[in-house]
Scaffold this motif. Structure first.
Motif, short mmCIF file in Angstrom:
data_model
loop_
_atom_site.label_atom_id
_atom_site.label_comp_id
_atom_site.label_asym_id
_atom_site.label_seq_id
_atom_site.Cartn_x
_atom_site.Cartn_y
_atom_site.Cartn_z
N ALA A 1 0.84 -1.20 0.00
CA ALA A 1 0.00 0.00 0.00
C ALA A 1 0.87 1.25 0.00
O ALA A 1 0.54 2.26 -0.65
CB ALA A 1 -0.93 -0.01 1.21
N ALA A 2 2.00 1.20 0.72
CA ALA A 2 2.90 2.35 0.75
C ALA A 2 3.59 2.54 -0.59
O ALA A 2 3.94 3.68 -0.96
CB ALA A 2 3.95 2.15 1.85
N PHE A 3 3.79 1.47 -1.35
CA PHE A 3 4.42 1.59 -2.66
C PHE A 3 3.52 2.30 -3.66
O PHE A 3 4.01 2.88 -4.64
CB PHE A 3 4.77 0.20 -3.22
N GLY A 4 2.22 2.26 -3.46
CA GLY A 4 1.30 2.93 -4.38
C GLY A 4 1.32 2.33 -5.77
O GLY A 4 1.38 1.10 -5.93
N PRO A 5 1.31 3.17 -6.82
CA PRO A 5 1.30 2.66 -8.19
C PRO A 5 2.49 1.77 -8.53
O PRO A 5 2.42 0.96 -9.46
CB PRO A 5 1.33 3.94 -9.04
N ALA A 6 3.58 1.88 -7.77
CA ALA A 6 4.75 1.04 -8.02
C ALA A 6 4.45 -0.44 -7.75
O ALA A 6 5.22 -1.31 -8.16
CB ALA A 6 5.93 1.49 -7.16
N ALA A 7 3.34 -0.70 -7.09
CA ALA A 7 2.96 -2.09 -6.78
C ALA A 7 1.90 -2.62 -7.75
O ALA A 7 1.22 -3.60 -7.45
CB ALA A 7 2.44 -2.18 -5.36
N ARG A 8 1.79 -2.01 -8.94
CA ARG A 8 0.73 -2.41 -9.87
C ARG A 8 0.84 -3.89 -10.27
O ARG A 8 -0.18 -4.56 -10.50
CB ARG A 8 0.78 -1.52 -11.11
N ALA B 1 -2.67 1.10 -5.59
CA ALA B 1 -1.98 0.67 -6.81
C ALA B 1 -2.68 1.13 -8.07
O ALA B 1 -2.04 1.52 -9.05
CB ALA B 1 -1.83 -0.86 -6.81
N GLU B 2 -4.02 1.08 -8.11
CA GLU B 2 -4.70 1.39 -9.37
C GLU B 2 -5.89 2.33 -9.22
O GLU B 2 -6.45 2.77 -10.23
CB GLU B 2 -5.16 0.10 -10.04
N GLY B 3 -6.28 2.68 -8.01
CA GLY B 3 -7.33 3.68 -7.83
C GLY B 3 -8.70 3.24 -8.30
O GLY B 3 -9.55 4.08 -8.59
N ASP B 4 -8.95 1.95 -8.37
CA ASP B 4 -10.24 1.43 -8.82
C ASP B 4 -11.10 1.09 -7.61
O ASP B 4 -10.74 0.25 -6.79
CB ASP B 4 -10.02 0.19 -9.68
N ARG B 5 -12.26 1.75 -7.52
CA ARG B 5 -13.14 1.52 -6.37
C ARG B 5 -14.07 0.33 -6.57
O ARG B 5 -14.76 -0.08 -5.64
CB ARG B 5 -14.00 2.76 -6.12
N GLY B 6 -14.14 -0.19 -7.75
CA GLY B 6 -15.16 -1.19 -8.07
C GLY B 6 -15.14 -2.39 -7.14
O GLY B 6 -16.21 -2.83 -6.68
#
Length: 744
Positions: free
Chosen positions: A555-562, A590-595
Motif C-alpha cells: 500500500a505504501a508503494f502505491g502505483p509502483a505495486a501495480r 496501486a490502481e485507484g479502482d473503487r469497483g
C-alpha cells in the motif's frame, strides 16, 4: 529456638506453590550457620511464602517464628528477616478495598483479611524492633527504623526513640534510615506531622553532616510539599557540592574511601557500600541492603538465588560511587517536587554540570522519570546529556545513550554529540572498544544510532547503511527509518537484499516484519518482487500477520505495486479482516479502482461484525478518503457503537470520506474525554478539519496548557510514550493554528 514449629499442621496450609510443608525447613534455614543456606531460605520465603507481596495462611503462621528469630542475637543476617517482616506487615489496603472484595471461588483467592491479620500480628510483637535500633549489627540497625515506623502501634514512642538514636548513631547509612523513618511516621500519622516537620526543618539547617541535611530536606519536602523553600535548588546544589568535596578530602587522606567517611564519620560499619534504603524497593521497603554484601566485604556465597541476583545488580550499580545514597535522596526529593517542573529541571541541570560523574549519572536517570511524565523545556538538559557520550566512564555513556533513545524529536539538541560519537568511533561497524572513550559494544553504538535516527537527523542514514551490511541488525533501527524522510530512500537496495535472504519458515514474521516496515517507510518500490515472495510464501504459522505486514508495504508503494494487483484482488475475500482490508487499501493505492475495493470493505461494516474487524475497514476507508464517499452510510452505525475505538474510527473515516464534521466532531470530542489514549488519533483528525472543528478549540487549548503528559502512568512507561505525547502537542498546535486562520 522455633519452639512449637512441629505443632503447626503446615501441610494443611498453603503458599504460592501449593502445600506449605516445606516452610519449616525454610525457617530453620534462616537460622543456619551457613550463609548459603540462609540466603537460599530467605529467597524461598520471598519466592513462595510471601510471593510478590502476597500473604497466605502459611505466611501468618510464620510470623511468630520470624519474630523469634529477629529477637535472637545469635541468628545471623537478621536485617533481612526484619525487612521480610516489614514487607509482610506493611501492606496497607486502600480505603475502598473491602475485606470481602475478592472472589473466594478463584483458585488464587487470598483473603484481604490476611493482610490486616498480618499487620496486627506483627504489631503485637513489634516491641522486638525497639531493641534493634542499637544492635551491634549495622545491617540490623539499618532495617529496624523502617520496621518501627511501619509496624509499631505507638508512633509517638517510636518517634522519640528514633530522634534520640540519631544523636548517638555513627553509621551514615543508618542515620539516613532513621531520618527516612521519621518522615514515614509524619506521613502516616497526621497528629505527629507538625512537630516532625518542625524537627526536620531544624535538622536540615543545623546538622553538620551534609548528607544528613540533604536527607532531612528530602523528607521535609515529602511531608510538607507546600512548605518547600523557594531556594530549594540552590540549597540542594550546595549540599551536593559539600558531599562531593568531603569525598575528595576523604579520598586524598589515603586508604579506602567510604561514603560514611565522606559524610561525617562511621563506627566501622557498612560504610559506603550499602545502597540507600529506598521505599518500594524489593524485597522489603527498606531495600535489600539489610542483608547484602558489598564491595570490600567477603563471605557472601555465589548462591543462584533471586536475592543474590538483586544483590549483584546493586553491587554493580554502586561500584566506585563515593556516596551512592544521594541517588535515592534526590529521587525522594524529585517525587516531592512533583509538578514543580522548572525547579526539577534546574536541579538536574546543576547536577549535569557537576564535576562528579556520578551526580551526572544520577541526573540522567532522574530526568528520565521527569521527562516521561511532565512536559517542559528540556533542550539544555538534552544537550548536556549528549555531552556525556564523551565521558570515559562506560556506565555514564550507557545511561546517556539509554535516555536519548526514548526522546525521538526531543533528542535534536544532542544530535551533534551523537553524530560525532558515532562517526569518530573507528569500530563502525565492529564489536567493541576498550575503555578509552569509544562506544563500548554493539549495544552502545546501536543505541546512539537509534537515538540519532529517531531524532530525524539525516546523518544517521549512512550509518544505518553500514549497520545493514552487518549480519544482525537491531530491529528498532528498522522501525526508526520512518522519521528520516526522503534522505532514507537510498537504503532501499540494502533492505531489499536483506528481505530476499529471509527464510520462509515459521520465524518469517519476526524477521520480515521490521524489514517490510522499513521498506514502506522509504517507499522502496523496487523491492516489489521480494515483498511478493514473502506475501505468497507465508507459512501457516502467523500467516495472516505476515500477509498484513506485506500488504501494508505494498500500500505504501502505491502505483509502483501495480504488478501485485492479481495477488491483491485474490486476498479481498480473505477470512481475516486485517488481511482483506489491507489488500483493499493496497489495491486502491496501486490502481485507484473503487469497483472491488468498496464492497470488500463494506462487508466488514455489517451488524454483528466484531470491533477489530469494523476498525480495520474504517481505517481503510479513511485512507481512501473522498473517493469512498459512497460508503458513508455504512460507517454511520459505528458512531453509536458501545466500543470507543469503533466510534473513533468510524467518525474519523466519516469525516475523511464525506466531510461531515457535524456528525463526526461530537463523537470525537466525547471520546477525547473518555479515553486519553485516543487523543493522538482524534487530534490528527481535528487538525485536518481546521475551521470545521472550531467547537473543539477549548478542548485543544486545555490540552496545550496541561503540564502532565496525556499518557503518563504510574509504575511504567513505553518506549514511544514521550514521542506520542509530543506528537499530540504538535497536532494540537496545528489544529489550533488552522482554526485561528479560519476565523479571519
Amino acid at each position: 529456638m522455633l519452639t512449637g514449629i512441629e505443632e503447626v499442621d503446615w501441610a494443611s496450609l498453603g503458599h504460592a506453590y501449593g502445600p506449605a510443608d516445606d516452610v519449616p525447613a525454610l525457617l530453620r534455614g534462616l537460622a543456619s550457620a551457613d550463609s548459603a543456606e540462609r540466603e537460599t531460605a530467605l529467597d524461598g520465603m520471598y519466592g513462595a511464602v510471601h510471593h510478590q507481596g502476597d500473604v497466605y495462611d502459611s505466611t501468618l503462621a510464620c510470623i511468630p517464628f520470624l519474630i523469634e528469630l529477629v529477637a535472637d542475637p545469635a541468628v545471623q543476617d537478621r536485617g533481612g528477616i526484619v525487612e521480610l517482616l516489614t514487607s509482610i506487615g506493611g501492606i496497607e489496603l486502600d480505603d475502598d478495598e473491602e475485606l470481602d472484595a475478592f472472589d473466594p471461588d478463584d483458585e488464587e483467592f487470598i483473603p484481604a483479611a490476611n493482610y490486616a491479620m498480618a499487620a496486627a500480628a506483627i504489631a503485637a510483637g513489634a516491641d522486638v524492633f525497639l531493641g534493634l535500633v542499637g544492635d551491634p549489627d549495622p545491617e540490623v540497625r539499618l532495617a529496624a527504623p523502617c520496621a518501627l515506623a511501619s509496624l509499631h502501634p505507638e508512633p509517638a514512642r517510636v518517634l522519640t526513640l528514633l530522634r534520640e538514636r540519631l544523636t548517638v548513631e555513627r553509621d551514615t547509612e543508618v542515620r539516613l534510615a532513621l531520618v527516612a523513618a521519621v518522615g514515614r511516621i509524619a506521613l502516616r500519622h497526621a497528629s505527629l506531622r507538625a512537630e516532625t516537620v518542625e524537627w526536620l526543618d531544624w535538622l536540615a539547617r543545623a546538622a553538620q553532616d551534609p548528607g544528613l541535611r540533604l536527607a532531612s530536606l528530602a523528607q521535609l519536602a515529602r511531608c510538607a510539599p507546600g512548605e518547600i523553600p523557594d531556594d530549594i535548588v540552590r540549597w540542594v546544589t550546595e549540599l551536593l557540592e559539600e558531599i562531593r568535596t568531603a569525598a575528595l578530602r576523604a579520598r586524598g587522606g589515603g586508604g579506602g574511601f567510604s561514603s560514611a567517611g565522606a559524610a561525617g564519620g562511621t563506627d566501622g560499619g557498612t560504610g559506603a557500600e550499602s545502597v540507600w534504603p529506598g521505599e518500594g524497593s524489593w524485597p522489603g521497603e527498606s531495600g535489600w541492603s539489610g542483608e547484602s554484601g558489598w564491595p570490600g566485604e567477603s563471605g557472601w556465597p555465589g548462591v543462584p538465588t533471586l536475592a543474590g541476583q538483586v544483590r549483584e545488580l546493586l553491587e554493580e550499580h554502586v561500584a566506585g560511587r563515593p556516596a551512592p545514597w544521594t541517588e535515592e535522596l534526590l529521587r525522594t526529593l524529585h517525587a516531592a517536587l512533583d509538578d514543580r517542573v522548572d525547579d526539577r529541571i534546574a536541579l538536574i541541570l546543576a547536577q549535569l554540570r557537576s564535576p562528579d560523574r556520578w551526580q551526572r549519572s544520577d541526573a540522567i536517570w532522574l530526568c528520565g522519570g521527569l521527562i516521561r511524565v511532565w512536559r517542559g523545556r528540556y533542550e539544555e538538559i538534552v544537550r548536556l546529556v549528549g555531552a556525556q557520550l564523551d565521558d570515559p566512564e562506560p556506565r555514564l555513556r550507557e545511561a546517556a545513550t539509554s535516555f536519548l533513545e526514548r526522546l525521538f524529536e526531543l533528542g535534536g539538541p544532542a544530535a551533534d554529540a551523537l553524530a560525532i560519537r558515532l562517526t569518530d568511533d573507528p569500530d563502525l561497524p565492529g564489536a567493541s572498544r576498550d575503555g578509552s572513550g569509544g562506544l563500548v559494544g554493539r549495544s552502545g553504538r546501536d543505541g546512539a544510532l537509534l537515538a540519532l535516527a529517531r531524532a530525524g537527523d539525516g546523518r544517521a542514514v549512512p550509518l544505518l547503511a553500514r549497520a545493514l551490511e552487518e549480519p544482525d541488525v537491531r530491529r528498532e533501527l528498522l522501525y526508526a527509518m520512518d522519521g528520516l524522510g526522503p534522505a532514507a530512500a537510498g537504503l532501499a537496495p540494502l533492505l531489499r537484499r536483506r528481505l530476499a535472504e529471509v527464510e520462509l519458515d515459521e520465524g518469517l514474521f519476526d524477521r520480515a516484519a521490521p524489514l517490510l516496515y522499513a521498506l514502506a517507510a522509504v517507499r522502496g518500490g523496487q523491492a516489489l518482487p521480494e515483498v511478493l515472495r514473502v506475501l505468497r510464501g507465508a507459512p501457516e504459522h502467523r500467516r495472516d500477520w505476515v500477509r498484513e505486514a506485506a500488504l501494508r508495504t505494498l500500500a505504501a508503494f502505491g502505483p509502483a505495486a501495480r504488478e501485485a494487483v492479481p495477488d491483491l484482488r485474490g486476498l479481498l475475500d480473505a477470512e481475516s479482516a486485517a488481511v482483506s482490508t489491507m489488500a483493499a487499501r493496497a489495491l486502491w493505492a496501486a490502481e485507484g479502482d473503487r469497483g472491488d475495493v468498496l464492497p470488500a470493505l463494506e462487508r466488514w461494516l455489517r451488524p454483528g461484525s466484531s470491533a477489530p474487524d469494523w476498525c480495520c475497514a474504517a481505517l481503510a476507508l479513511a485512507a481512501i478518503g473522498p473517493a469512498a464517499a459512497g460508503s458513508a452510510a455504512a460507517l454511520r452505525p459505528g458512531l453509536a457503537s458501545r466500543d470507543l475505538w469503533v466510534r473513533v474510527r468510524s467518525a474519523t473515516a466519516l469525516w475523511r470520506v464525506s466531510g461531515r464534521a457535524d456528525q463526526a466532531l461530537p463523537v470525537l470530542l466525547a471520546a477525547w474525554e473518555e479515553n486519553r489514549h485516543a487523543r493522538v488519533d482524534i487530534a490528527e483528525c481535528l487538525a485536518e478539519m481546521g475551521p470545521a472543528a472550531s467547537d473543539a478549540q477549548l478542548t485543544i487549548l486545555t490540552e496545550l496548557t496541561r503540564r502532565r503528559r496525556h499518557n503518563a502512568r504510574e509504575g511504567g512507561s513505553g518506549s514511544h510514550d514521550i514521542h506520542q505525547d509530543e506528537k499530540l502537542l504538535t497536532l494540537c498546535r496545528a489544529a489550533l493554528a488552522r482554526m485561528e486562520r479560519g476565523a479571519f
